[in-house]
Design a protein around this motif. Structure first.
Motif, mmCIF file in Angstrom:
data_model
loop_
_atom_site.group_PDB
_atom_site.id
_atom_site.type_symbol
_atom_site.label_atom_id
_atom_site.label_comp_id
_atom_site.label_asym_id
_atom_site.label_seq_id
_atom_site.Cartn_x
_atom_site.Cartn_y
_atom_site.Cartn_z
ATOM 1 N N VAL B 221 16.350 -58.687 -33.239
ATOM 2 C CA VAL B 221 15.035 -58.791 -32.613
ATOM 3 C C VAL B 221 13.924 -59.013 -33.640
ATOM 4 O O VAL B 221 12.941 -59.697 -33.366
ATOM 5 C CB VAL B 221 14.750 -57.519 -31.776
ATOM 6 C CG1 VAL B 221 13.286 -57.418 -31.377
ATOM 7 C CG2 VAL B 221 15.631 -57.507 -30.530
ATOM 8 N N ALA B 360 6.248 -50.166 -28.647
ATOM 9 C CA ALA B 360 6.044 -51.613 -28.662
ATOM 10 C C ALA B 360 7.355 -52.388 -28.705
ATOM 11 O O ALA B 360 7.384 -53.583 -28.430
ATOM 12 C CB ALA B 360 5.182 -52.012 -29.852
ATOM 13 N N LEU B 361 8.468 -51.719 -29.068
ATOM 14 C CA LEU B 361 9.734 -52.438 -29.213
ATOM 15 C C LEU B 361 10.738 -52.138 -28.097
ATOM 16 O O LEU B 361 11.797 -52.767 -28.025
ATOM 17 C CB LEU B 361 10.384 -52.104 -30.559
ATOM 18 C CG LEU B 361 9.681 -52.631 -31.809
ATOM 19 C CD1 LEU B 361 10.447 -52.206 -33.054
ATOM 20 C CD2 LEU B 361 9.549 -54.150 -31.767
ATOM 21 N N SER B 364 11.744 -55.154 -25.824
ATOM 22 C CA SER B 364 12.454 -56.214 -26.539
ATOM 23 C C SER B 364 13.872 -55.784 -26.885
ATOM 24 O O SER B 364 14.822 -56.549 -26.719
ATOM 25 C CB SER B 364 11.707 -56.580 -27.821
ATOM 26 O OG SER B 364 10.455 -57.140 -27.481
#
Lengths: 500, 500
Positions: B221, B360-361, B364
């Motif tokens: 990622v 924030a991850l 993803s």
């Protein structure tokens, strides 16, 4: 430095006995925050453990535990009996920054920089894939890629699990071979030989976590960023996601009534490294690839030293005739990488599938698996081996084949009654889904959305295209839904389609 | 075209009743090969099913089955009653090629072209990783990264499995959320909060297939080919493998007595995207990262908008003092991606671990997991959730902590007696392995090889270096070996080391 009253330290320290977190941990957290935010300064002396315990109304043990932890981590300095001090070595610069920032301040991490390959694959395919994992509350008409979940013999599976648990040897708890449990590889080789005409030795069989991992692994090993890959147009979005993840350049090669046309592929991208096909039952159109097309595809792969992924995802379900032999069985030059899954014949949350690899790729794919996630969990492999050996596997397939054939007929019949003029569905020789075509000019994504409002899952055919689709339609899975759900689903679909 | 006698066709057809393959399948295979190799020519008429059955001494049904299959796949043409012919539509060109080639001819696939990223990762790390999966016959002294396999409560685990199997609802058989089973994520969040000071909500916890997959996912990622990544020098080879798989440029940052030195990292590669660290118990050196170093590392990540992977692989085992809080607990800017595994506290073949991701991850990483291999199998997650809820998990850790501390003492004591002058081993505050240093100038790979000849596993320290190692040594795991195996292992090691 003056000794501070415990009171000053206690400001901002709140111990909560109703919380699950132990008191010494809460105290540790509070003191650490005070140090990092400079409410307690480097070199500052702390009150004695006894004083602090009294002020806080906790046992001295609690305070000692918290202090010991802070000593161990370097927040405190001091010698026994000589007092306890906040460590001098904390980098000043950080201390200020460590003051908890207001939420708005953390905006830097709000949209992190992500890798190109991930952005490409996510943009194209994740929204579709994610649907499988959400909307659990919606009905099972017409869920794609999912078998009849309530028909699986959970009890039997559980009994085998218990039997195996009792006999688990120590080495079964250890790291295993990345290619899978050998007896399971043998069982799969023998099953595929008999049922699909696949020619392989057990050593060529790799147990993986399903077709999605199979394609990810193959792409990882064979594709460099920018390499061209032939993709069936329309084609399976999950495969596209896995291939884009390796940086593949997807070349849409048209599928007609005979399957993927490699003459067109040769014109578009003669030097592609790889082709992805579903010859037994094309995903999504349901076509079976004709023999001449199969031979032509193999010929191209041989000529150009390219590879073919044959995804045989639901070939177990063939109603009109005996299942066709796999493309792999025609491959005399070891260019076909065959893959299949247990998700469609057992259950998806098992996460087991297999690759049958050409000899030249076995070691590389095994190494790639080891580096990606080691191997598949062993216990499920042991249970599955027994399940196959004892004949439950083939029995379950036979039972499901009859069931799904019935469900397909039911869907077709209901569609004839309710969907005339709005959705044109033709029967299929096999599989677990049908494609219904919408009247010219209908937007299938809008149709799918309207169906969703009626509680019916229907996948827009256009999701499966890389370029502009020729026709719009809906892909409907019928295996997971009960007869009542099928009837009701068709009614919901009728309402939805007459509305748009 | 003349009707051929059945005899001519029978040449090359050999049916074997002792084989597992059904007779109709054998006949199908034989006829198909004859067609593809042009022993039977396009347009050629076949004998009747009755004649062929008589000649072969099989039932007519067998021949009919084989013919039907060949019809279905397009090898045969014909109308009922009008005779059966080899299809005309087979592309001539292919037919010749399809003649089975002599083995030497298939050399084109012997060394296939593999992707750059795979070649990089395989070359560097696979030989070391592969050791975990081979040599099952060798003793357990001094197997790395493996807990006491025969101490795991298999029976208890099996009983929970049965209980869960009985109650499995249909939806548990279906596709699951890629981030994992929510109650397990909750149990992990609560355990990590209490035991490791990790601050997170359950939504930040992703269940993965162990640390190897965690690092693969994160690298996938966040890393584009050519991006710099700080790697502890020496450092964990499995992590290197996963990072190289994303095309990372590994920058070796020296580890001293305080752990990774980010001042050196800033000099070598200030703009690295990511740093990989094992702060609790450095792999392999066993150092605990000091507080100033932790703060400095976090400061760098914050300044340069970089990420930190904290691999907390064996922090549960801390003997001298309470476990140190995780680096993640100091991270006020959400730069730390925390990961841990159940392989070291339960058993490796379970293949479960976790990531605690910055908010924030989360999305993803979840999407990347879905595209890599969907999700972890559900049943093991259900069992583990119960195992944690019922307190077995923490009980097992406590029991193993005492056991491993004992085993470490035993190894140290035996080493004092037997290895003086050839291997210098110091005790460690925690973990499941010790590092022994060899006399200056000794080649540790040769030492490891010699140990292997004595039936003892010892990993060369130099395997963990990207550049030339400062000192040579052996990394010895002591958790998996019984007291007797430890004593015997040390003796074997003594013999080996006095030999080189």
């Amino acid at each position: 430095m003056p000794k501070r009253a415990a009171g000053a330290i206690l400001t901002g320290l709140s111990l909560d006995r109703t919380q699950g977190t132990p008191l010494h941990r809460q105290l540790y957290d509070g003191l650490r925050d005070a140090i990092l935010s400079q409410r307690l300064m480097p070199g500052e002396r702390l009150p004695s453990t006894r004083t602090l315990a009294e002020e806080l109304g906790v046992s001295r043990r609690t305070v000692v535990d918290a202090f010991l932890q802070l000593y161990a981590e370097g927040y405190l300095d001091g010698r026994i009996g000589a007092g306890t001090y906040v460590a001098q070595t904390l980098p000043d610069d950080f201390l200020i920054a460590a003051t908890p920032s207001p939420p708005l301040f953390a905006a830097s991490s709000a949209s992190p920089q992500l890798s190109q390959r991930f952005l490409a694959q996510r943009a194209h395919t994740d929204p579709v894939l994610a649907q499988f994992q959400t909307d659990k509350e919606q009905g099972r008409a017409f869920l794609l890629g999912t078998p009849a979940l309530d028909e699986f013999p959970n009890d039997l599976w559980g009994k085998i699990a218990t039997r195996i648990g009792r006999g688990t040897a120590a080495h079964a708890n250890s790291y295993q071979h990345a290619a899978g449990h050998l007896p399971l590889r043998e069982a799969v080789a023998s099953y595929l030989g008999a049922a699909r005409g696949v020619r392989c030795r057990a050593e060529q069989v790799l147990i993986v976590a399903g077709a999605q991992q199979a394609i990810s692994l193959i792409a990882h090993v064979l594709i460099d960023p920018g390499d061209s890959v032939w993709m069936e147009e329309p084609g399976y979005f999950g495969a596209k996601g896995a291939l884009l993840g390796a940086g593949a350049l997807l070349v849409p090669v048209p599928v007609d009534g005979e399957g993927l046309d490699s003459a067109q592929g040769r014109r578009l991208a003669p030097n592609a490294r790889l082709a992805f096909v579903t010859p037994s039952h094309q995903m999504p159109l349901g076509v079976t690839m004709s023999l001449p097309r199969r031979l032509a595809l193999l010929e191209w792969a041989r000529d150009s030293n390219a590879w073919i992924i044959e995804d045989d995802y639901d070939s177990e379900y063939r109603y009109a005739s005996r299942p066709l032999a796999a493309l792999q069985s025609l491959d005399t030059h070891e260019r076909v990488i065959y893959t299949g899954t247990f998700s469609k014949v057992l259950f998806p949350s098992l996460r087991l599938g297999y690759i049958v690899a050409p000899s030249a790729l076995v070691d590389s794919l095994t190494a790639a698996r080891r580096l990606m996630d080691s191997h598949s969990p062993l216990r499920d492999q042991l249970i599955l081996t027994e399940f196959m050996r004892e004949g439950h596997f083939e029995r379950h397939i036979r039972r499901m084949r009859a069931l799904y054939q019935e469900r397909q007929s039911m869907l077709l019949e209901a569609a004839r009654r309710e969907l005339a003029g709005v959705l044109d569905i033709a029967p299929a020789d096999g599989g677990m889904h049908l494609v219904g075509y919408l009247p010219l000019g209908t937007d299938d994504r809008q149709a799918a959305l309207e169906a969703k409002r009626q509680g019916v899952r229907a996948q827009a055919l256009s999701y499966n295209y890389l370029e502009a689709p020729e026709r719009s339609g809906l892909v409907l899975g019928y295996a997971a839904a009960s007869p009542a759900e099928i009837i009701e689903g068709v009614r919901g679909l009728a309402t939805a389609l007459r509305r748009i």
